[in-house]
Write a protein that holds these residues in place. Structure first.
Motif, PDB file in Angstrom:
ATOM      1  N   ALA A  27      18.764 -52.196  -1.564  1.00 28.04           N
ATOM      2  CA  ALA A  27      19.003 -52.577  -0.170  1.00 28.04           C
ATOM      3  C   ALA A  27      18.920 -51.384   0.770  1.00 28.04           C
ATOM      4  CB  ALA A  27      20.370 -53.247  -0.049  1.00 28.04           C
ATOM      5  N   ALA A  28      19.099 -50.190   0.253  1.00 28.77           N
ATOM      6  CA  ALA A  28      19.086 -49.003   1.105  1.00 28.77           C
ATOM      7  C   ALA A  28      17.666 -48.533   1.419  1.00 28.77           C
ATOM      8  CB  ALA A  28      19.867 -47.877   0.430  1.00 28.77           C
ATOM      9  N   ARG A  29      16.673 -49.129   0.767  1.00 33.97           N
ATOM     10  CA  ARG A  29      15.300 -48.666   0.933  1.00 33.97           C
ATOM     11  C   ARG A  29      14.596 -49.422   2.051  1.00 33.97           C
ATOM     12  NH1 ARG A  29      13.468 -48.297  -5.474  1.00 33.97           N
ATOM     13  NH2 ARG A  29      15.003 -46.714  -6.065  1.00 33.97           N
ATOM     14  N   THR A  30      13.969 -48.661   2.936  1.00 37.99           N
ATOM     15  CA  THR A  30      13.103 -49.246   3.949  1.00 37.99           C
ATOM     16  C   THR A  30      11.688 -48.782   3.660  1.00 37.99           C
ATOM     17  OG1 THR A  30      14.822 -49.319   5.640  1.00 37.99           O
ATOM     18  CG2 THR A  30      12.530 -49.373   6.394  1.00 37.99           C
ATOM     19  N   VAL A  31      10.803 -49.724   3.373  1.00 36.56           N
ATOM     20  CA  VAL A  31       9.422 -49.363   3.071  1.00 36.56           C
ATOM     21  C   VAL A  31       8.708 -49.107   4.390  1.00 36.56           C
ATOM     22  CG1 VAL A  31       7.299 -50.080   1.923  1.00 36.56           C
ATOM     23  CG2 VAL A  31       9.515 -50.785   0.989  1.00 36.56           C
ATOM     24  N   ASP A  32       8.652 -47.836   4.767  1.00 27.97           N
ATOM     25  CA  ASP A  32       7.987 -47.420   5.998  1.00 27.97           C
ATOM     26  C   ASP A  32       7.068 -46.253   5.667  1.00 27.97           C
ATOM     27  OD1 ASP A  32       9.749 -45.330   5.554  1.00 27.97           O
ATOM     28  OD2 ASP A  32      11.024 -45.780   7.295  1.00 27.97           O
ATOM     29  N   ALA A  33       6.504 -45.619   6.687  1.00 23.92           N
ATOM     30  CA  ALA A  33       5.548 -44.528   6.462  1.00 23.92           C
ATOM     31  C   ALA A  33       6.182 -43.389   5.675  1.00 23.92           C
ATOM     32  CB  ALA A  33       5.008 -44.031   7.801  1.00 23.92           C
ATOM     33  N   ALA A  34       7.431 -43.042   5.989  1.00 22.00           N
ATOM     34  CA  ALA A  34       8.106 -41.955   5.286  1.00 22.00           C
ATOM     35  C   ALA A  34       8.336 -42.309   3.819  1.00 22.00           C
ATOM     36  CB  ALA A  34       9.438 -41.636   5.973  1.00 22.00           C
ATOM     37  N   TYR A  35       8.725 -43.539   3.572  1.00 21.64           N
ATOM     38  CA  TYR A  35       8.965 -43.989   2.199  1.00 21.64           C
ATOM     39  C   TYR A  35       7.669 -43.911   1.390  1.00 21.64           C
ATOM     40  CZ  TYR A  35      10.215 -47.209  -1.631  1.00 21.64           C
ATOM     41  OH  TYR A  35      10.455 -47.774  -2.853  1.00 21.64           O
ATOM     42  N   LEU A  36       6.569 -44.364   1.981  1.00 22.96           N
ATOM     43  CA  LEU A  36       5.291 -44.348   1.273  1.00 22.96           C
ATOM     44  C   LEU A  36       4.835 -42.921   0.999  1.00 22.96           C
ATOM     45  CD1 LEU A  36       3.465 -47.200   3.252  1.00 22.96           C
ATOM     46  CD2 LEU A  36       4.467 -47.346   0.958  1.00 22.96           C
ATOM     47  N   ARG A  37       5.016 -42.014   1.958  1.00 18.19           N
ATOM     48  CA  ARG A  37       4.637 -40.611   1.747  1.00 18.19           C
ATOM     49  C   ARG A  37       5.464 -40.007   0.621  1.00 18.19           C
ATOM     50  NH1 ARG A  37       4.556 -40.406   7.445  1.00 18.19           N
ATOM     51  NH2 ARG A  37       6.628 -39.449   7.449  1.00 18.19           N
ATOM     52  N   SER A  57      11.836 -55.261   4.706  1.00 14.40           N
ATOM     53  CA  SER A  57      12.970 -54.519   4.143  1.00 14.40           C
ATOM     54  C   SER A  57      14.280 -54.970   4.764  1.00 14.40           C
ATOM     55  CB  SER A  57      12.780 -53.015   4.346  1.00 14.40           C
ATOM     56  OG  SER A  57      11.643 -52.538   3.659  1.00 14.40           O
ATOM     57  N   GLU A  58      14.259 -55.201   6.069  1.00 16.28           N
ATOM     58  CA  GLU A  58      15.469 -55.655   6.757  1.00 16.28           C
ATOM     59  C   GLU A  58      15.834 -57.083   6.337  1.00 16.28           C
ATOM     60  OE1 GLU A  58      18.844 -55.880   8.842  1.00 16.28           O
ATOM     61  OE2 GLU A  58      17.653 -54.074   8.408  1.00 16.28           O
ATOM     62  N   ILE A  59      14.827 -57.935   6.215  1.00 14.19           N
ATOM     63  CA  ILE A  59      15.077 -59.306   5.752  1.00 14.19           C
ATOM     64  C   ILE A  59      15.689 -59.285   4.352  1.00 14.19           C
ATOM     65  CG2 ILE A  59      13.956 -61.468   5.057  1.00 14.19           C
ATOM     66  CD1 ILE A  59      11.893 -60.933   7.290  1.00 14.19           C
ATOM     67  N   TYR A  60      15.179 -58.412   3.493  1.00 14.07           N
ATOM     68  CA  TYR A  60      15.695 -58.312   2.125  1.00 14.07           C
ATOM     69  C   TYR A  60      17.163 -57.890   2.137  1.00 14.07           C
ATOM     70  CZ  TYR A  60      16.339 -56.718  -2.650  1.00 14.07           C
ATOM     71  OH  TYR A  60      16.824 -56.526  -3.916  1.00 14.07           O
ATOM     72  N   ARG A  61      17.502 -56.906   2.983  1.00 18.49           N
ATOM     73  CA  ARG A  61      18.894 -56.451   3.060  1.00 18.49           C
ATOM     74  C   ARG A  61      19.816 -57.594   3.471  1.00 18.49           C
ATOM     75  NH1 ARG A  61      16.850 -51.372   4.445  1.00 18.49           N
ATOM     76  NH2 ARG A  61      16.429 -51.972   6.593  1.00 18.49           N
ATOM     77  N   MET A 310       3.165 -59.023   3.940  1.00 15.64           N
ATOM     78  CA  MET A 310       3.747 -57.681   3.897  1.00 15.64           C
ATOM     79  C   MET A 310       5.272 -57.732   3.781  1.00 15.64           C
ATOM     80  SD  MET A 310       1.312 -55.556   3.680  1.00 15.64           S
ATOM     81  CE  MET A 310       0.485 -56.825   2.705  1.00 15.64           C
ATOM     82  N   GLU A 311       5.891 -58.738   4.384  1.00 14.64           N
ATOM     83  CA  GLU A 311       7.343 -58.869   4.283  1.00 14.64           C
ATOM     84  C   GLU A 311       7.756 -59.094   2.830  1.00 14.64           C
ATOM     85  OE1 GLU A 311       6.205 -59.746   8.455  1.00 14.64           O
ATOM     86  OE2 GLU A 311       5.429 -60.309   6.470  1.00 14.64           O
ATOM     87  N   ASN A 312       6.955 -59.857   2.101  1.00  9.37           N
ATOM     88  CA  ASN A 312       7.245 -60.114   0.691  1.00  9.37           C
ATOM     89  C   ASN A 312       6.931 -58.888  -0.157  1.00  9.37           C
ATOM     90  OD1 ASN A 312       6.014 -62.316  -1.905  1.00  9.37           O
ATOM     91  ND2 ASN A 312       8.127 -61.804  -1.457  1.00  9.37           N
ATOM     92  N   LEU A 313       5.840 -58.200   0.158  1.00  6.94           N
ATOM     93  CA  LEU A 313       5.445 -57.026  -0.620  1.00  6.94           C
ATOM     94  C   LEU A 313       6.489 -55.925  -0.529  1.00  6.94           C
ATOM     95  CD1 LEU A 313       2.974 -56.094  -2.336  1.00  6.94           C
ATOM     96  CD2 LEU A 313       2.209 -54.843  -0.312  1.00  6.94           C
ATOM     97  N   SER A 314       7.159 -55.820   0.619  1.00  4.40           N
ATOM     98  CA  SER A 314       8.168 -54.764   0.779  1.00  4.40           C
ATOM     99  C   SER A 314       9.392 -55.015  -0.094  1.00  4.40           C
ATOM    100  CB  SER A 314       8.596 -54.665   2.250  1.00  4.40           C
ATOM    101  OG  SER A 314       9.345 -55.805   2.631  1.00  4.40           O
ATOM    102  N   MET A 315       9.560 -56.229  -0.611  1.00  2.00           N
ATOM    103  CA  MET A 315      10.607 -56.511  -1.575  1.00  2.00           C
ATOM    104  C   MET A 315      10.097 -56.342  -3.000  1.00  2.00           C
ATOM    105  SD  MET A 315      12.834 -59.981  -2.265  1.00  2.00           S
ATOM    106  CE  MET A 315      11.478 -60.825  -3.072  1.00  2.00           C
TER     107      MET A 315
END
Length: 413
Positions: A27-37, A57-61, A310-315
């Motif tokens: 739940a603490a992970r946000t899949v964004d540009a920084a996360y991908l890098r 990521s927010e929906i998952y949280r 993409m919302e599903n892929l981020s989970m």
């Protein structure tokens, strides 16, 4: 108006070993540009792709906090007006070669696939079992294949929008009643060109559940020259499958369902392989998977790669990364390049990179050809991956087409 009844609790026949709610660190992970890098992803997604990932990521949280990730083992029973049900044709591409009508006797689904093609993994809809849905099936069969009808060859797909043999359909006898409608139809109309197509994650235990002294398998046997049973299986790590398909039968039990069907003479030699997690498709994993299918008597398969908004892929990405961060990185590399943003299937779900997909299908075909297995590939995939008309007769050489329909079930063939 549909008449609502009390809610029924049930214990799933098969259940997960790993609880999604026991992984709070995700739940603490946000899949964004920084996360991908940080993960080492080289591709730079388009801004709208990144926005969808962050939103997911927010929906998952929120869903994790509210305990809404999994369907609750609870259903209500309603009756319908059979005359008011809208008949649906199963044809996502507009070019499917076989006319197919849908049979969907449940609203919602208790299997809980986190990649669900119908809900994008959102299982917050209450499960509602439609108690007298078989009356709609009876009327539809009479209309399309009864005396005075056109009676053209076509299929009835049980069930594309939910699992046909889940607890709400089995414990209520709804699944059994639908099968009995087909049995009765063929008794009354022996020349009917209706055929029943089933794609299911059911395990052996599901098929042995009885209603009125008859199991699902018993009823299958009475339909054995008028139906086919396609097991639905996936290529992914076992532990990942346990999270993504929490209330589905394990792979061994789905192949047991195939064995039980084949023992009774029920056509069950084609498989829907969905989803395929592309990074997991190594030579070793591919060989082990197809060897198991071949040993169970499967001679045809329809491959479907994971498709996801993409919302599903981020989970799904972090869940895969929970087991193997390298696999998570490869997953993003296959889906997120800007040039792949238009590689979308029904409902806007993104498929993996076209070149990677084509290469993976060719790799599977090279190996499964040594086992005598054929491949069914739908029209949309043919167009996206440049599969030529000349290749189709070779692919369909065992008599299957498109979704894995066995055209040999029709007498005119």
């Amino acid at each position: 108006m549909a008449a609502a009844h009390k809610a029924f609790e049930y214990t799933p026949i098969y259940s997960r070993e790993t609880d999604l709610y026991a992984l709070p660190e995700l739940a603490a992970r946000t899949v964004d540009a920084a996360y991908l890098r940080e993960l080492g992803v080289k591709t730079v997604p388009a801004p709208e792709t990144l926005a969808g990932l962050a939103r997911g990521s927010e929906i998952y949280r929120q869903r994790l906090k509210a305990h809404l990730l999994l369907p609750h083992p609870r259903y209500t029973v309603e009756e319908i007006d059979p005359a008011a049900v809208e008949t649906e044709i199963h044809n996502y591409t507009g070019h499917c070669p076989t006319l197919t009508y849908e049979i969907n006797p449940v609203k919602g689904c208790g299997v809980g696939c986190q990649y669900c093609l119908v809900t994008d993994g959102v299982h917050e809809q209450p499960l509602v079992a439609l108690d007298n849905y078989h009356l709609y099936v009876r009327a539809l069969l009479d209309e399309k294949n009864g005396p005075g009808s056109e009676n053209a060859p076509h299929y009835y797909y049980f069930s594309p929008k939910t699992e046909a043999f889940q607890e709400p359909t089995l414990l209520t006898g709804i699944a059994h009643r639908i099968l009995r409608e087909f049995i009765d139809h063929f008794r009354r109309c022996p020349d009917s060109q209706a055929r029943l197509f089933i794609a299911s994650k059911a395990g052996g235990k599901h098929l042995l559940i009885e209603d009125g002294g008859e199991s699902v398998l018993d009823l299958f046997e009475q339909l054995r020259d008028k139906m086919q049973f396609n097991t639905s299986v996936s290529i992914m790590p076992d532990a990942f499958r346990d999270l993504l398909e929490p209330f589905a039968a394990p792979l061994s039990e789905r192949l047991e369902a195939v064995r039980l069907c084949r023992e009774r003479g029920i056509p069950a030699n084609s498989a829907l392989i969905q989803p395929i997690i592309l990074p997991w498709l190594t030579d070793e994993h591919m060989k082990a998977f197809f060897d198991a299918l071949h040993a169970a008597g499967i001679i045809n398969y329809k491959p479907e790669f994971l498709t996801a908004c993409m919302e599903n892929l981020s989970m799904l990405g972090p869940l895969l990364g929970h087991f193997d961060r390298a696999l998570e990185r490869e997953l993003y590399e296959a889906y997120l390049p800007p040039a792949n943003a238009d590689h979308r299937k029904q409902r806007g779900r993104t498929a993996p990179d076209r070149a990677l997909s084509r290469a993976a299908i060719e790799k599977m075909m090279r190996y499964t050809d040594t086992l005598g297995m054929s491949v069914s590939i739908c029209y949309w995939v043919r167009g996206q991956l440049g599969i030529t008309p000349e290749e189709i007769p070779i692919i369909n050489r065992n008599g299957f087409q498109c979704l894995g329909y066995q055209s040999g079930l029709f007498r005119h063939v």
